[in-house]
Design an enzyme around this catalytic site. Structure first.
Site, PDB file in Angstrom:
ATOM      1  N   CYS A  83       0.875  -1.163  -0.050  1.00  0.00           N
ATOM      2  CA  CYS A  83       0.021  -0.092  -0.110  1.00  0.00           C
ATOM      3  C   CYS A  83       0.963   1.337  -0.111  1.00  0.00           C
ATOM      4  CB  CYS A  83      -0.932  -0.074   1.129  1.00  0.00           C
ATOM      5  SG  CYS A  83      -1.899   1.681   1.474  1.00  0.00           S
ATOM      6  N   TYR A 226      -5.168   5.714  -9.116  1.00  0.00           N
ATOM      7  CA  TYR A 226      -6.532   5.249  -8.578  1.00  0.00           C
ATOM      8  C   TYR A 226      -7.531   5.511  -9.552  1.00  0.00           C
ATOM      9  CZ  TYR A 226      -4.237   2.747  -4.883  1.00  0.00           C
ATOM     10  OH  TYR A 226      -3.244   1.991  -3.944  1.00  0.00           O
TER      11      TYR A 226
END
Ligand SMILES: N[C@@H](CCC(=O)N[C@@H](CS)C(=O)NCC(=O)O)C(=O)O
Length: 359
Positions: A83, A226
């Site tokens: 992440c 994203y």
């Protein structure tokens, strides 16, 4: 499952069993009925990706009477090496010299079912030390998933189960799950115990510039990739991709004039930019369709990424196996067969040219 929701509206304060405040998103009825519990489902009906805000927003502080004082050994950082947001916090632990004061645990890279009783997929811990290199069982609560930590911290939590999680062992709760706030605490609040206390990544003379840079870097690049990858319609994808490449071109231009993104000294804005750039060619270019140009096509940014990777401690925060296995293996709507591309396998420890700037 495609979850359609209307936007969370106001944010209200809630409290958990220890009377510790956290933010409760006020969702519409439609949201409550069809709640998305994972970022991949956070798509509006226009097909655009819309990230919801983090929930636990308490601060560790040196101030007298602080509920969360900066004590060595009291806090624990839960991360995934995959992440980028969690990796910001890990980078701070390493470069501020906080590893002895704040231990960390990484989950397994690929999302799994978090409960037998529902379909939620999320971060889980391995059952043993040897199951998965880089990941470890939860040493504090014996939790099987990050979701369990959220449920321990709050009985009425109804958000996403994200990393990073900054955990307080004393009050057995989540202090904060927002990386941009966790790194600010790590920068200033532990300086009595940090081994590299003198390093200030948010110095007062650069604050306005760092804030301004963070804004366009977040929107165009960190969250921009994203928005490209999780878009469910062509229009929002193209809008995000255009914005992404405008922001990358801007970085390239700035990095042709100075060593780092805000000045000739390293700052918070560099750590935030780095965690996205290091994933760019290996993952985002393919998985999130960010292929108009590669990081390798930008000489200043490519060398800059190597430069930051080579700061002592930083390379240990980059686990490319976890990064690739997570993205390619955890988003079945984006990559249904979970196939992981072999390349490009870039060596970020190879020489760079950034010493041409004085720092
Ligand atoms: N704004 C948060 C974002 C954290 C976040 O989105 N983490 C992702 C991993 S990269 C996550 O845990 N997602 C779980 C999910 O969406 O269910 C931060 O910066 O800390």
């Amino acid at each position: 499952m495609v979850c359609v929701f209307t936007k969370p509206h106001l944010l209200a304060l809630g409290t958990n069993k220890n009377n510790i405040s956290f933010i409760l998103p006020q969702f519409s009825l439609k949201w409550n009925l069809q709640m998305a519990r994972s970022a991949i489902d956070e798509t509006s009906d226009t097909g655009a990706f819309k990230r919801t805000a983090s929930t636990f927003r308490n601060f560790i502080s040196k101030e007298p009477n602080s509920q969360f004082p900066p004590e060595s050994g009291r806090y624990h950082l839960y991360v995934s090496y995959a992440c980028p947001w969690a990796s910001r916090c890990l980078a701070y632990l390493k470069i501020k010299g906080l590893e002895k004061a704040i231990a960390f645990t990484s989950v397994k890279p690929i999302w799994e079912r978090t409960k037998e009783s529902d379909e939620h997929m999320g971060w889980v811990f391995p059952a043993s030390e040897t199951e998965e290199a880089g990941a470890e069982p939860d040493p504090l609560n014996g939790a099987r998933s990050i979701r369990e930590l959220y449920e321990l911290a709050s009985t009425n939590y109804a958000g996403k189960y994200t990393v990073p999680v900054l955990w307080d062992k004393k009050l057995k709760t989540i202090v904060n799950n927002e990386s941009s706030e966790i790194i600010r605490m790590f920068n200033t609040e532990f300086n009595d115990i940090a081994e590299n206390a003198a390093l200030d990544l948010y110095p007062s003379h650069l604050q306005a510039q760092i804030d301004e840079t963070n804004e366009w870097v977040y929107d165009g690049i960190n969250n921009g990739v994203y928005k490209c990858g999780f878009a469910r319609k062509q229009g929002p994808y193209e809008e995000a991709a255009i914005q992404l490449y405008e922001a990358l071109d801007k970085c390239e231009e700035i990095l042709g004039r100075q060593r780092y993104i805000c000045a000739n000294t390293l700052s918070e804005a560099d750590i935030k930019l780095f965690v996205t750039l290091i994933r760019f060619d290996e993952v985002y270019a393919v998985h999130f369709k960010c292929n108009k140009k590669l990081l390798r096509d930008y000489p200043n940014m490519f060398n800059y990424t190597k430069d930051i990777f080579q700061i002592p401690g930083m390379s240990s925060t980059v686990n490319m196996q976890h990064i690739k296995r997570h993205y390619y293996g955890s988003h079945p709507t984006v990559n249904p067969f979970g196939i992981i591309p072999l390349g490009p396998d870039i060596d970020y420890s190879s020489p760079h040219d950034r010493n041409r700037f004085s720092s």
